[in-house]
Design a protein around this motif. Structure first.
Motif, short mmCIF file in Angstrom:
data_model
loop_
_atom_site.label_atom_id
_atom_site.label_comp_id
_atom_site.label_asym_id
_atom_site.label_seq_id
_atom_site.Cartn_x
_atom_site.Cartn_y
_atom_site.Cartn_z
N THR A 16 0.86 -1.19 0.00
CA THR A 16 0.00 0.00 0.00
C THR A 16 0.89 1.24 0.00
N LEU A 17 0.31 2.37 -0.30
CA LEU A 17 1.08 3.60 -0.27
C LEU A 17 1.56 3.91 1.15
N ASP A 18 0.75 3.58 2.14
CA ASP A 18 1.17 3.77 3.53
C ASP A 18 2.41 2.93 3.84
N GLU A 19 2.41 1.70 3.37
CA GLU A 19 3.57 0.82 3.60
C GLU A 19 4.81 1.34 2.88
N ILE A 20 4.62 1.90 1.71
CA ILE A 20 5.75 2.48 0.98
C ILE A 20 6.30 3.69 1.73
N ARG A 21 5.41 4.52 2.26
CA ARG A 21 5.87 5.68 3.03
C ARG A 21 6.68 5.24 4.25
N VAL A 22 6.20 4.22 4.93
CA VAL A 22 6.91 3.70 6.10
C VAL A 22 8.28 3.18 5.69
N SER A 23 8.32 2.48 4.59
CA SER A 23 9.58 1.88 4.13
C SER A 23 10.61 2.92 3.72
N LEU A 24 10.15 3.99 3.08
CA LEU A 24 11.09 4.96 2.52
C LEU A 24 11.48 6.08 3.47
N ALA A 25 10.68 6.32 4.50
CA ALA A 25 10.90 7.50 5.36
C ALA A 25 12.33 7.61 5.91
N PRO A 26 12.90 6.56 6.52
CA PRO A 26 14.25 6.73 7.07
C PRO A 26 15.30 6.97 6.00
N GLY A 27 15.15 6.34 4.84
CA GLY A 27 16.11 6.55 3.77
C GLY A 27 16.04 7.97 3.22
#
Length: 223
Positions: free
Chosen positions: A12-23
């Protein structure tokens, strides 16, 4: 889709946001909170750049929002409920803020850039919302269940303390951010003194006659 790009159809877009945030935050220290930081994080994670752009359609503020949510999650991971339960309230608040600072420490320059963006007039309302979300998370983790005016006063005061502490933290070159921790300790002492004084005031006045109730009874006597 390139060979190195993963299939994001199940994310989901939420999961993508979570995945990319620290990077994104790691890149933002050098490249700012813009397309370059987002695209590099997406490439490193094997996520299509166009999908990453869609996940952060609100631009820099959406990226900062996701990173702050990541920091909230890191704070929660560092201080599970069973550990907080062994602490007094003052120690809980101090530990929660310090856990946030520890999570932010590797990306202080990214934080500095993020705060500059959030200080822009068009972003002030969003910044206030993000700040409130963080202090609300801290109070809830600390065990606060107030629903009356205390709910708001506690969060307003903690937001002021946290904001002031971040200002010190950004320029603190002392070992282990000792100066920031000492500053935080003094400010939390102030919160505890205020809460103690407030509790005493409420206790003294809660059983006193109410003038408004008295006037109301004159107008509408009990029969």
């Amino acid at each position: 889709m390139t060979q190195d790009t993963i299939d994001t159809s199940d994310l989901t877009l939420d999961e993508i946001r979570v995945s990319l945030a620290p990077g994104i935050a790691a890149n933002a220290a050098f490249d700012g909170w813009g397309d370059a930081a987002r695209d590099m994080a997406a490439e490193a994670a094997g996520i299509d750049r166009d999908v990453a752009r869609l996940a952060f359609s609100g631009g820099a503020v959406d990226m900062i929002d996701a990173w702050f949510a990541h920091i909230d999650a890191a704070m929660a991971d560092a201080l599970p409920p069973e550990r907080l339960a062994t602490m007094k309230i003052r120690a809980r608040i101090a530990a929660l803020i310090e856990a946030r600072l520890d999570a932010l420490a590797p990306d202080r320059e990214a934080l500095r850039r993020a705060l500059t963006i959030l200080a822009m007039p068009q972003n002030v309302a969003r910044a206030a919302k993000l700040g409130w979300r963080s202090v609300d998370t801290m109070w809830r983790m600390a065990g606060d269940t107030a629903t009356d005016y205390n709910h708001y006063t506690k969060r307003t005061i903690l937001l002021g303390v946290y904001t002031a502490t971040i200002t010190v933290f950004l320029d603190d070159d002392s070992e282990g951010q000792a100066d920031t921790r000492a500053f935080l300790s003094r400010r939390i002492d102030g919160i505890m003194r205020f809460e103690k004084a407030k509790a005493g005031f409420v206790k003294r006045y809660e059983h006193r006659p109410s003038l408004s109730r008295f006037v109301g009874r004159l107008r509408y006597p009990v029969v």
